[in-house]
Design an enzyme around this catalytic site. Structure first.
Site, PDB file in Angstrom:
ATOM      1  CB  SER A  67       4.995   8.615   0.333  1.00 55.15           C
ATOM      2  OG  SER A  67       4.107   9.764  -0.268  1.00 55.15           O
ATOM      3  CG  ASP A  68       2.250  11.536   6.101  1.00 56.70           C
ATOM      4  OD1 ASP A  68       1.386  11.971   5.395  1.00 56.70           O
ATOM      5  OD2 ASP A  68       2.451  11.494   7.252  1.00 56.70           O
ATOM      6  CD1 TRP A  69      -1.230  14.941   0.532  1.00 52.54           C
ATOM      7  CD2 TRP A  69      -0.978  12.448   1.387  1.00 52.54           C
ATOM      8  NE1 TRP A  69      -2.098  13.875  -0.019  1.00 52.54           N
ATOM      9  CE2 TRP A  69      -1.999  12.579   0.362  1.00 52.54           C
ATOM     10  CE3 TRP A  69      -0.600  11.255   1.831  1.00 52.54           C
ATOM     11  CZ2 TRP A  69      -2.708  11.460   0.190  1.00 52.54           C
ATOM     12  CZ3 TRP A  69      -1.095  10.381   1.567  1.00 52.54           C
ATOM     13  CH2 TRP A  69      -2.226  10.039   0.633  1.00 52.54           C
ATOM     14  N   GLY A  70       4.151  14.388   1.136  1.00 52.27           N
ATOM     15  CA  GLY A  70       5.456  15.290   0.971  1.00 52.27           C
ATOM     16  C   GLY A  70       6.592  14.563   1.597  1.00 52.27           C
ATOM     17  N   GLY A  71       6.336  13.264   1.907  1.00 59.26           N
ATOM     18  CA  GLY A  71       7.366  12.623   2.842  1.00 59.26           C
ATOM     19  C   GLY A  71       8.327  12.006   1.811  1.00 59.26           C
TER      20      GLY A  71
END
Ligand code: BGC
Length: 745
Positions: free
Chosen positions: A271-275
């Protein structure tokens, strides 16, 4: 007594050795398959999977710190460590904070930003880049390098374009493959990002993109596909934005159907960070490894609570209460284990290297090859030091460190040569080099606790700064203005977009004032984006100098003084006005939030300007040299072909000047008869040829059916329609030297 003891021990040892020698060889303790480096990787994966408990499986599919995920300590399976990416290896932050960890051995070499790499139009430079940055990642014990980025350059206002490879899917595809392959030779996974349609920043967490399938397949997906199918990337990062109502990090169509289904991706989706936003979707829609910024998986929340991630306890609870089974979990775990065997547990990986002179040389070479000479009237460049006593350098970007800032690609470098220092070093004592500020832009210089250490404050008025620069310019034999954008918010920076196409901080006025008093003016633009140039006709020489990293000043000086003959070509179109760009012409709203439709469809970049007959400021593929090249006739080796055939299109290129140089010979294909609208022409081949003065070479492009196809969204497949095609060969999209016609039968 001592001696006796010693002798006794020796005798016992000898007796034991003799007994062993005579006895049958004991069976070697069996090594678990997953630990056996000789065993096939899939067998290792299945063996490890079979030994893991459900909580252990849940643990390895989400983060345990800002940049790491846990392994399986009980089984000796190590953690996975990620790092940004993509221009150098990010300095260490604290376990659970973005603040610096304060290490003193985490400075790196900064390589030129990826726009510059794309501007080399040289896959060998992408290989050198991947090899060099991969070695640095390996030395720093990283398993996943969070890059490269290949989101298509759709609008010049996207703050993050500098991290990507331009507007053309073919160019980006050819450049991403060697980068990925060479990084991974170090036992470090590339993480190709941000999949997909992350084409603007300001509302990247909420924008919901819709785009027709033709544009999706023809424009936005090819570079990712090449990275997967040809580059063999081991990880892909989902994007923050939504596509048709589903977040990129758990998007059924993008991740399950296209990436893992059609392209048979066997790696892990990170995942993108916090996505990540939803446990059920994360379970079902293709995500494998969840990372975050704060520990609830979002962008804020409790610290040290990685258990709260969507793919942590909430997932475990769903399994425990029978809401979901473990089939999806096992698939995710297999992918994470595969990644671990390829990286952290790869026993064949080399040791890597950090801040080596080879790495600096690579950074410089890529920079020199990527710098684009946009304009050079009257032979202002290259500078001849023989006739010069005094050179004036103007502009904040001549002194500002550009490796700090811009978001997650920000670096802590071991060294960075500014343009002014590079010019001074090159000139030595042969002439005086004077600097004038010219304008005040961004006087900051800090990102996540990394400080540039520069104090760029200057309280003088704009008028006073211009007056000083003009007075100096009158006395100078030549003037180099170094300006452009920088890495602060609303310039070239992650998370926010630009406000307009124009140069900020009143730079246009400075350039115009300098042009009025000194005819030997060079404007060097440090940026990862196109800017408007109302003064273009008044300035004899213009250089696109990108963000060049550690060797910025040396690479720029090499081009200005002719040690390097420029050979970069633009990887994206420079429009005169923002309305000349297809995304803005078809939709004046910017930045977008919520539902957004890409009304420009496949007509991105030069595909738009050519369709509309708009003359750009500088066209895609443009770039000058200090030598000249002549093109012979363009010839096709056959007049017709079929679906399985290849037409070889050839041209002889000659260096007709008096110095060695490289030309990027570009092949575009035009479909003359088509039942669906097609671009006027599209890039389908290129080759960078190095030619000594007077030397000629024949360049041949094999044109197969894949260069002729379009994506038919009514049928959901690629189609090559029979009919006439034209192969156009040139030095840029707007400088076509010749063409050959052939037919697909
Ligand atoms: C960026 C990614 C980056 C990640 C980790 C995100 O905000 O979009 O590109 O790799 O942070 O720093």
């Amino acid at each position: 007594m001592k001696m006796n003891n010693h002798l006794t021990k020796l005798c016992l040892a000898a007796a034991a050795a003799a007994a062993v020698a005579c006895a049958p060889a004991p069976k070697r303790a069996a090594v678990a398959v997953y630990l056996d480096p000789e065993a096939p990787i899939e067998e290792r994966v299945e063996d490890a999977l079979a030994r893991m408990t459900v909580p252990e499986k849940i643990a390895i599919i989400h983060a345990q710190s800002k940049f790491s995920s846990p392994g399986v300590p009980r089984l000796g399976i190590p953690e996975l460590w990620c790092t940004d990416g993509p221009h150098g290896i990010r300095p260490e932050v604290l376990w659970d904070e973005w603040e610096q960890a304060g290490w003193t051995n985490d400075s790196c070499v900064a390589y030129p930003a990826l726009t510059c790499l794309a501007a080399t139009w040289n896959p060998a430079m992408a290989a050198l880049y991947g090899k060099s940055i991969g070695e640095e990642a390996r030395y720093r014990e990283k398993d996943v390098l969070l890059g490269p980025g290949v989101n298509i350059y759709r609008t010049p206002l996207n703050g993050r374009n500098f991290e990507y490879m331009g507007e053309d899917p073919y160019l980006a595809s050819r450049m991403v493959v060697p980068y990925v392959q060479e990084v991974q030779k170090n036992g470090v996974a590339a993480c190709v990002k941000h999949f997909a349609l992350n084409n603007e920043e300001t509302h990247r967490h909420t924008i919901d993109v819709d785009v027709d399938d033709r544009a999706l397949y023809e424009i936005y997906l090819p570079a990712f596909k090449a990275a997967v199918e040809e580059g063999g990337t081991w990880t892909v990062m989902g994007s923050y934005n939504l596509y048709r109502g589903e977040y990129g990090c758990h998007n059924d169509r993008l991740l399950n159907r296209i990436l893992k289904g059609d392209w048979a991706f066997d790696g892990a989706v990170v995942s993108d960070w916090g996505g990540v936003h939803d446990t059920d979707q994360a379970i079902r829609n293709g995500l494998d490894l969840e990372f975050g910024t704060w520990t609830d998986g979002l962008t804020m929340g409790a610290t040290n609570a990685y258990d709260n991630y969507y793919m942590a306890k909430p997932y475990l609870r769903k399994i425990e209460n029978g809401e979901v089974g473990t089939e999806e979990l096992d698939d995710k775990v297999r992918r994470v284990l595969r990644l671990t065997f390829r990286t952290a547990m790869n026993q064949d990986k080399p040791f890597g290297a950090l801040c080596s002179e080879e790495h600096y040389a690579a950074a410089r070479r890529i920079g020199e090859e990527g710098i684009v000479l946009l304009r050079n009237e009257g032979g202002v460049l290259p500078f001849d030091l023989g006739g010069m006593k005094r050179i004036l350098v103007v502009g904040e970007n001549a002194v500002k460190m550009m490796t700090v800032g811009g978001g997650s690609s920000s670096l802590k470098v071991q060294r960075e040569t500014s343009p002014l220092d590079g010019i001074r070093a090159r000139v030595g004592d042969r002439a005086e080099v004077v600097w004038a500020r010219g304008y005040v832009g961004d006087v900051g210089g800090e990102y996540n606790g990394v400080k540039s250490g520069q104090d760029l404050r200057d309280d003088r008025s704009a008028g006073a700064l211009i007056a000083e620069a003009v007075e100096e310019a009158r006395k100078a034999d030549a003037v180099v203005f170094v300006g452009g954008l920088n890495k602060s918010d609303h310039q070239d920076c992650e998370g926010v977009d630009r406000f307009s196409l124009g140069l900020p901080y009143g730079q246009d006025a400075v350039i115009e004032a300098l042009a009025a008093v000194n005819p030997r003016l060079v404007v060097a633009l440090v940026s990862g984006n196109a800017v408007s140039m109302p003064w273009v006709d008044e300035v004899p020489a213009i250089v696109q100098a990108w963000y060049l990293g550690s060797e910025a000043g040396n690479a720029l000086a090499a081009v200005l003084f002719g040690d390097a003959n420029p050979s970069g070509k633009l990887p994206f179109t420079f429009p005169v006005r923002i309305e000349d760009n297809g995304a803005h012409a078809t939709d004046p709203v910017f930045p977008h939030d919520g539902k957004t439709c890409y009304k420009d469809g496949i007509f991105v970049g030069y595909r738009w300007t050519e369709k509309e007959g708009i003359e750009p400021l500088f066209p895609f593929g443009h770039g000058l040299s200090y030598t000249t090249f002549a093109y012979g006739p363009v010839e096709a080796d056959r007049a017709s072909t079929d679906e399985r055939g290849t037409v070889n299109v050839s041209v002889e290129v000659t260096n007709t000047g008096d110095r060695a140089g490289a030309e990027v010979v570009q092949l575009y294909i035009a479909d003359k008869e088509s039942s669906l609208p097609r671009p006027v022409k599209e890039l389908k081949g290129f080759e960078k040829v190095w030619l000594e003065a007077g030397q000629s070479k024949v360049v041949t492009f094999p044109v197969g059916v894949e260069a002729l196809r379009y994506y038919d969204d009514t049928k959901g497949e690629w189609v090559a329609e029979k009919g006439v095609f034209e192969a156009l060969v040139g030095a840029s999209s707007a400088d076509i030297k010749g063409s050959a016609v052939f037919e697909l039968k």
